[in-house]
Design an enzyme around this catalytic site. Sequence first.
Site, mmCIF file in Angstrom:
data_model
loop_
_atom_site.group_PDB
_atom_site.id
_atom_site.type_symbol
_atom_site.label_atom_id
_atom_site.label_comp_id
_atom_site.label_asym_id
_atom_site.label_seq_id
_atom_site.Cartn_x
_atom_site.Cartn_y
_atom_site.Cartn_z
ATOM 1 N N CYS A 115 0.823 -1.211 0.000
ATOM 2 C CA CYS A 115 0.000 0.000 0.000
ATOM 3 C C CYS A 115 0.856 1.261 0.000
ATOM 4 C CB CYS A 115 -0.866 0.032 1.248
ATOM 5 S SG CYS A 115 -1.890 -1.391 1.473
ATOM 6 N N ARG A 160 5.325 0.039 -5.995
ATOM 7 C CA ARG A 160 5.291 -0.815 -4.814
ATOM 8 C C ARG A 160 4.274 -1.943 -4.931
ATOM 9 N NH1 ARG A 160 7.724 1.660 -0.354
ATOM 10 N NH2 ARG A 160 6.511 0.360 1.018
ATOM 11 N N TRP A 182 -3.055 -2.514 -1.461
ATOM 12 C CA TRP A 182 -2.713 -3.894 -1.834
ATOM 13 C C TRP A 182 -3.535 -4.771 -0.896
ATOM 14 C CZ3 TRP A 182 -0.094 -8.220 0.275
ATOM 15 C CH2 TRP A 182 0.429 -9.120 -0.657
ATOM 16 N N ASN A 214 -1.784 1.903 5.781
ATOM 17 C CA ASN A 214 -0.907 0.810 5.317
ATOM 18 C C ASN A 214 -0.676 -0.111 6.506
ATOM 19 O OD1 ASN A 214 -0.643 2.331 3.032
ATOM 20 N ND2 ASN A 214 1.566 2.649 3.204
ATOM 21 N N GLY A 215 -0.595 -1.404 6.242
ATOM 22 C CA GLY A 215 -0.301 -2.346 7.329
ATOM 23 C C GLY A 215 -1.510 -3.194 7.663
ATOM 24 N N GLU A 223 19.178 -16.942 -8.344
ATOM 25 C CA GLU A 223 18.756 -15.568 -8.572
ATOM 26 C C GLU A 223 18.250 -15.396 -10.016
ATOM 27 O OE1 GLU A 223 17.887 -13.194 -6.926
ATOM 28 O OE2 GLU A 223 18.056 -11.452 -8.235
ATOM 29 N N LYS A 247 14.490 -14.190 -11.084
ATOM 30 C CA LYS A 247 14.215 -13.046 -11.976
ATOM 31 C C LYS A 247 13.274 -13.477 -13.086
ATOM 32 C CE LYS A 247 15.141 -10.498 -10.056
ATOM 33 N NZ LYS A 247 15.803 -10.264 -8.815
ATOM 34 N N GLU A 272 9.599 -14.295 -11.786
ATOM 35 C CA GLU A 272 8.798 -13.194 -11.229
ATOM 36 C C GLU A 272 8.376 -12.176 -12.274
ATOM 37 O OE1 GLU A 272 10.649 -10.612 -8.292
ATOM 38 O OE2 GLU A 272 12.583 -10.905 -9.218
ATOM 39 N N HIS A 307 19.707 -36.591 -9.536
ATOM 40 C CA HIS A 307 18.989 -37.187 -8.395
ATOM 41 C C HIS A 307 17.502 -36.845 -8.451
ATOM 42 C CE1 HIS A 307 22.781 -38.404 -6.737
ATOM 43 N NE2 HIS A 307 23.233 -37.171 -6.878
ATOM 44 N N LYS A 334 6.885 -4.180 -3.970
ATOM 45 C CA LYS A 334 8.314 -3.861 -3.829
ATOM 46 C C LYS A 334 8.808 -4.083 -2.405
ATOM 47 C CE LYS A 334 12.324 -2.453 -5.237
ATOM 48 N NZ LYS A 334 13.120 -3.472 -5.938
HETATM 49 C C1 F6R Z 1 12.929 -10.185 -6.131
HETATM 50 C C2 F6R Z 1 12.737 -9.288 -5.032
HETATM 51 C C3 F6R Z 1 12.286 -9.849 -3.726
HETATM 52 C C4 F6R Z 1 12.983 -9.134 -2.568
HETATM 53 C C5 F6R Z 1 12.434 -9.630 -1.226
HETATM 54 C C6 F6R Z 1 13.149 -8.993 -0.057
HETATM 55 O O1 F6R Z 1 13.367 -9.514 -7.265
HETATM 56 O O2 F6R Z 1 12.900 -8.104 -5.155
HETATM 57 O O3 F6R Z 1 12.521 -11.219 -3.673
HETATM 58 O O4 F6R Z 1 14.354 -9.370 -2.659
HETATM 59 O O5 F6R Z 1 11.065 -9.338 -1.144
HETATM 60 O O6 F6R Z 1 13.048 -7.611 -0.102
HETATM 61 P P1 F6R Z 1 14.017 -6.685 0.731
HETATM 62 O O7 F6R Z 1 15.391 -6.849 0.177
HETATM 63 O O8 F6R Z 1 13.488 -5.293 0.533
HETATM 64 O O9 F6R Z 1 13.934 -7.145 2.147
#
Ligand code: F6R
Length: 657
Positions: free
Chosen positions: A2, A27, A110, A136-137, A522, A526, A529, A545, A652
């Site tokens: 949010c 976000r 959100w 928010n929250g 990683e 990417k 997502e 395995h 985000k």
């Molecule tokens: C993936 C991504 C998420 C964040 C995760 C932790 O691209 O951005 O997996 O890495 O939500 O977020 P932070 O680093 O803000 O704690």
Amino acid sequence: MCGIVAFTGTSSTVPVLLNGLRRLEYRGYDSAGLALQTRDGSLEILKRAGKVAELEQALEEAEDARPAENSGAQPADQSTSQPARCGRHTQGVTRNTIAEATTGIGHTRWATHGVPSEDNAHPQLDCSGSIAVVHNGIIENYAALRAELLERGHRFISQTDTEVVAHLIEEEYAAAHGDLVLAVRTTVARLSGSFALAVCHADEPGMLVVTRCDSPLVVGRTKNGAIAASDTPALIEYTREVYYLDDRDLAVLRENGSLQFFDPAGSAIFPTPVTIEWTLEDAERGGYPDFMLKEIHEQPRVIRDTIAGRYNADTRRISFDDVALSPRELKQIERVIIVACGTSYHAGLIGRDLMETWARVPVETAVASEFRYRNPLVTPATLVIAISQSGETADTLEAVKLARLAGAHVLAITNVVGSRITMEANTVLYIKAHLEIAVAATKSFLAQVALLTLFALYLSQERGQLESNVVSEIYAAMEQLPRQIDGILEDTGSIISCASECGDAQTALFIGRGVGATICYEGALKLKEISYVHAEAFSAGEIKHGPIALIDPEGLTDPRAQTPVVAMVCKSVTYDKMLSNIEEVLARGAKVIAVATAGDTRIAELTPHVISIPEVPECLSPLVASVPLQLFARHIALLHGANVDQPRNLAKSVTVE
Ligand code: F6R
């Protein structure tokens, strides 16, 4: 997640609110809304399920509506159901108010409690429609509060937890004989959970009250008023001097730009402003088609900034003056635990290997969401490193709290000044990624890995485990990284053609060994997502395995059925074994996309799909090899027509557990 924007001043509030909401779009959210204070002592509300663009469209329609339709209490927006059902004070937004309102609050929601809909969108109102609240929250005790309020005759319109806050303020406002600040303060004392709140009252023109607990909120003075937002991009255009509130502190914003701050007991407090270092440019695409590409291209600069000033060429030592641990305490560390989520967790896996190799201390990297539920062994001799780009991730913050309670020293690695994690940790190290807008982390990942690499060198240096010539050689190699990454970014032909080869794939596997496997985790994250292609990463030695069964044998006879396998083939002790693993998947019909060191002729004999990366020491390979995988994922996502900056279902910063 949010987003909140609140503005009161001497100019129209609508452009400021919309601008702020647009800047918070990254976000992640699913509905948006505004409350505007009118001159005649009422609130006008406009909400939409969907994007901020839909809210803007509704505002344009209200502006275009003929004055006759829009005058008086006739709502321009008939579909805004809440005002119609809520008392005398609220109405749909009118053309006059859009032009004239100078006080208002805005929100992107959100969904947590209740589906994304106009009723559930914020602002939420009290029974009379005089009080508007954005939140928010999560209010954890909302069910009990709602039951109480229902018993006392309050009417609820939404399924949200937020609505209880509006009704509680309604009661407290009456009890406080019209003192909104007191009413918000006494309400907040009854809430448990996490919240950032902005409140306005129809009968309190030119005034906003904001507060927070475990959820971010910043406040600032503008040239012609005062502004509050849940994240700095929403206010960077208006001020770079901001105030952070402690848990349950309140700020009162007035249209003349005055700001007052109160602690939870109601005493005036005087927080020190903090200057935001990054600029408006960071919040703009700057000619790139999307933020993700811009942020990928910023990586050479980010590495340069993150490592700058950490090495003393005269002493040939790494320095971390900002670490609040003496050399003696560093030597006494018995164990390191790294906690993080998602991409930051992957950075933590790389940090683990480096620290264990160089500093000879046991290191574990834990998924933060699991950490506190497994009764972990944390003692005062444990160093807990919490990695979080946003500094607001609820799971990571909970792990930090547990570690602090157990007496461990908590070192936070974050990108965001003033974020929650900076308030909880003993030591804070900032990566220099600047604002990261695209939901998928790219530049922050590289910065985290660069900083962890330096910290691992520092720890081993302080524990007497690494010779200064090794430290200086590695640092010298790190200084070459920006130029080498630039080289990758200048020549993306092979990355684009390899991605195009996989454009129709439903699933992709990633394999590597050692640090190569972590780079693959990683890379797969990417890809899944942002493109929604199913992608999994495995340690290459593990595929026989089980996971090798995923390779479709049809690929042996039909190239269109080949399962893409992205293989990380950096020069290392396991190089030959990695080539054998590639042979194994090729023999079963896979299409291998190899990420290999430039000039590797053996890999070129195995597959025509090779992405070359510059030669670097193996310990630095994540800092170059991750870059093509970011571009690879982005290109596939674009082929699928996906929004690479705002992938579906994601936010985000994940401020709920
Ligand atoms: C993936 C991504 C998420 C964040 C995760 C932790 O691209 O951005 O997996 O890495 O939500 O977020 P932070 O680093 O803000 O704690």
